[in-house]
Write an enzyme that holds these catalytic residues in place. Sequence first.
Site, PDB file in Angstrom:
ATOM      1  N   ARG A 188       1.415   8.229  12.826  1.00 57.67           N
ATOM      2  CA  ARG A 188       0.957   9.440  13.522  1.00 57.67           C
ATOM      3  C   ARG A 188      -0.560   9.615  13.431  1.00 57.67           C
ATOM      4  NH1 ARG A 188       2.393  14.489  10.377  1.00 57.67           N
ATOM      5  NH2 ARG A 188       0.711  13.501   9.222  1.00 57.67           N
TER       6      ARG A 188
ATOM      7  N   ARG B 209     -10.966   4.419   8.834  1.00 63.47           N
ATOM      8  CA  ARG B 209      -9.906   3.749   8.059  1.00 63.47           C
ATOM      9  C   ARG B 209      -8.872   3.169   9.002  1.00 63.47           C
ATOM     10  NH1 ARG B 209      -8.684   8.793   4.224  1.00 63.47           N
ATOM     11  NH2 ARG B 209      -8.472   9.604   6.345  1.00 63.47           N
TER      12      ARG B 209
ATOM     13  N   PHE C 284      14.592  19.820  -0.853  1.00 63.58           N
ATOM     14  CA  PHE C 284      13.261  19.309  -1.173  1.00 63.58           C
ATOM     15  C   PHE C 284      13.057  17.908  -0.584  1.00 63.58           C
ATOM     16  CE2 PHE C 284      10.822  16.741  -4.307  1.00 63.58           C
ATOM     17  CZ  PHE C 284       9.584  17.341  -4.156  1.00 63.58           C
TER      18      PHE C 284
ATOM     19  N   TYR D 269       0.842  -1.200   0.000  1.00 62.41           N
ATOM     20  CA  TYR D 269       0.000   0.000   0.000  1.00 62.41           C
ATOM     21  C   TYR D 269       0.882   1.257   0.000  1.00 62.41           C
ATOM     22  CZ  TYR D 269      -3.112   3.671   1.453  1.00 62.41           C
ATOM     23  OH  TYR D 269      -3.783   4.868   1.498  1.00 62.41           O
TER      24      TYR D 269
END
Lengths: 476, 380
Positions: free
Chosen positions: A228, A238, A298, A181
């Site tokens: 978290r 979920r 980034f 997933y």
Amino acid sequence: MPKARDVVYYLFHVQELRNIIQWKVWHNPVHERDESKETPSLKRCFHYLDMTSRSFSAVIKELNPELLVPVCLFYLILRGLDTIEDDMTIPLAEKEPLLRKFDQILEKDGWTFTGNGPNEKDRDLLVEFNVVVEEFKKVKPAYKDIIRDITKKMGDGMADYANNAEHNVNGVNTVKDYELYCHYVAGLVGEGLTRLFVEGKLANPALLERPELMESMGQFLQQVNIIRDIREDLDDGRRFWPKEIWSKHVDKFEDLFKPENEEKALNCSAEMVLTALRRADECLFYLAGLRDQSVFNFCAIPQAMAIATLELCFRNKTMFQRNIKITKGQACRLMLDSTQNLQVLCGVFKDYARRIHKQNNPRDPNFLEISIACGKIEQFIESIFPSQTPTERVVPADQQAMTPEQKAKAKKEAEEAKWDIIYMGLAVLLVLGTISGFMIFVAWMAGARFDIAFSSLTNKISATLPSPSAAGHNEL
Amino acid sequence: MQRLLSEEIVNPQQRKRSTLGNVCVVGGCGFLGHHIVRVLLEQFPDTRIFVLDLRTESNRNSSPQVSYHAQDITDTAKISELFQQFKLDVVIHTASPVPTLPKKLLYKVNVEGTKALLQAAQETGVKAFVYTSSASVICDPETGLINADERYPMVLGDAQSEYYTSTKGYAEIAVTEANRKTPGFFTCALRPAGIFGEGDRQNVSALVKAYRERSINFQVGDNQNLFDFTYVGNLAHAHILAATALMATHEMMPTVPLDTEKVDGEAFFITNDEPVYFWDYARASWRECGPVPPPHKVWVLPKGLAYVIATILETILGLFGKQPNLTRQRVNYLAMTRYYNITKAKTRLGYRPIVPLQEGIKRGVAHALAEEEKAAGKKG
């Protein structure tokens, strides 16, 4: 206006306040986007970037101009895909083809979508998606291919999950499913970005030959988010924590949130943290392959935030009750430290690994594994930035590895060397003595009265000392 | 994770063969030695094994492939005679006395004994000689070791506070220098760090003793010091890899291996490749004995303070000719970073720890507790 609670918090955490000020005052973006040259549709794209992303918009906007627009569009496209997948008001029959064909939609001039439910937070992006399509047309073909390819893979992955009724009812089953997933929602993003960086010559092409590194970058971020967000996800119906892990600690997923299971829930969350933590060294390895400062920033900022969040979640019972977040002051410190170089960032990782280790509890079934995972991070950092080298520890010649025979020889040599030093010392003394003698002689010739100088000196000394007889008496 | 050694390892290339020839395990009744005999039989079941040890009563393997010979290794003439008789291909020398014995004896067994074995091996056409050295040969009493590798210089003689370590180092030098001294004679040395496992008399048993004495509520230093340990089964496996590699070097004669692949004449650090914070290792062992206190109930003694206390204790108890549990040397050791980079063993020997630290600790402590029970049974 800052909230009163924040004001009180920073009054007591001056260091964190200092971090915020430092970041605001001293941070200079490596690159800044030039709005004057942007078309109206591109401006709309950046508007949506700000709207849809809290954490990524700032780092994307500071990217190297070569990749600024492609990465911005890549983000918006995936966000659009996600907005369709997330929306439970769209029937599956309509949703599935949209997800699977989203890569083709990117080529359809003027495509927009108004089928989202009114509460879907990013529905506006899809309502005005034509601006994304418009700008996507202008992107270099090589970048377009990469973005299209990842969009296709991710769309298919999401469609598979949407179809998987089992997953929708019971959540994620095994750790393998969990990682799959995460691969679809984050690992693929890592792959796409890496290919963009390499195509733009801003990263070492070798990164493409070690796909497990970019996979870990995505896995690490996604797993930390899943850890978290446990409470928020539960409230939204979920569950992403794999059954394979939580079932070792509790019988039912909901039991994690019951106060009587506090210890079990903490051990369960520690195992989740451990699973993510094992990716940390590969993330650092990946970052070593980046060649451009803006690209480094980034990638590094989210990673630094992730390890800090992991530490915040480690053995923290509040995360089962409400959403937790690192403070703004901490975030600014992390941004300061992750916009410099890899070595500074490694220091951040080491620091948080040690903080995790410090809270590790020997009653936790994964106690030793967590300790080893923290140690592995430290060891990896040492392997790229050694704090000790063999040459620093060179032992003096007379103490080096020697057999007794060699030692006897060395001892003889040392003896000779000792006499050399004695002779040298004598020679120096002789020279100094001669010169001093000569100077005294010259002074005496010039009329110096050494006898007066000497007697005044002895007088002064005897005046400062107590009389010897008194002292002797006291002693008796 | 509860797989046995035999099921997991052995790469297919080794599997083709079922014997390493005639192998002499010197010290084969000792803690490490008897594990080497066991793993050797698992991996190469047709190997003929001769065990030489000072006493051969304990840790005997029941396989008919193994014969036991009580022999003092410092007796050069006798050793040569036995080697002649055994027609050996491989010597694995793992015999070592207890570090607390008198210096003279340590030197005699470790240095002179090793030299006698080397000489006998060279004279009788032995092809491969593997020596068990110690990772401590690069340790000095003050500085820690951070991810240290084989480039680090040895610390022996006056710089080395442990005389035992010096003798191990001298022996290692003798072994690696003997490499290729006679044609077709190949040697190497393994330097394990913190060996533990079933039957050890130093590591696990000391921890179990500490648990019984309730010393588990204390911690010296901040526990940020990483340390390396080696499960004995993994180390036994490494010895067999080393012997196999030396035999392969012998077979490819006269071709000489590349410098980057060379095993002969080299030393290798061997660990479990899982550096762990020192006190976490201790606690992981303690919790196999029973309940352990949570972190907030542990007394943390800062290193400096512990050092002062140790000095006072040593002075006072020293007046009565005794030694306290907490000595300055101990304080140093407990708060010191010592871990190694074993890339060389991984790349050149193909070594990978087979049994993870956690599993090794489980096995070691379970064995020690069983022994304890047996001893209690005898008494009662």
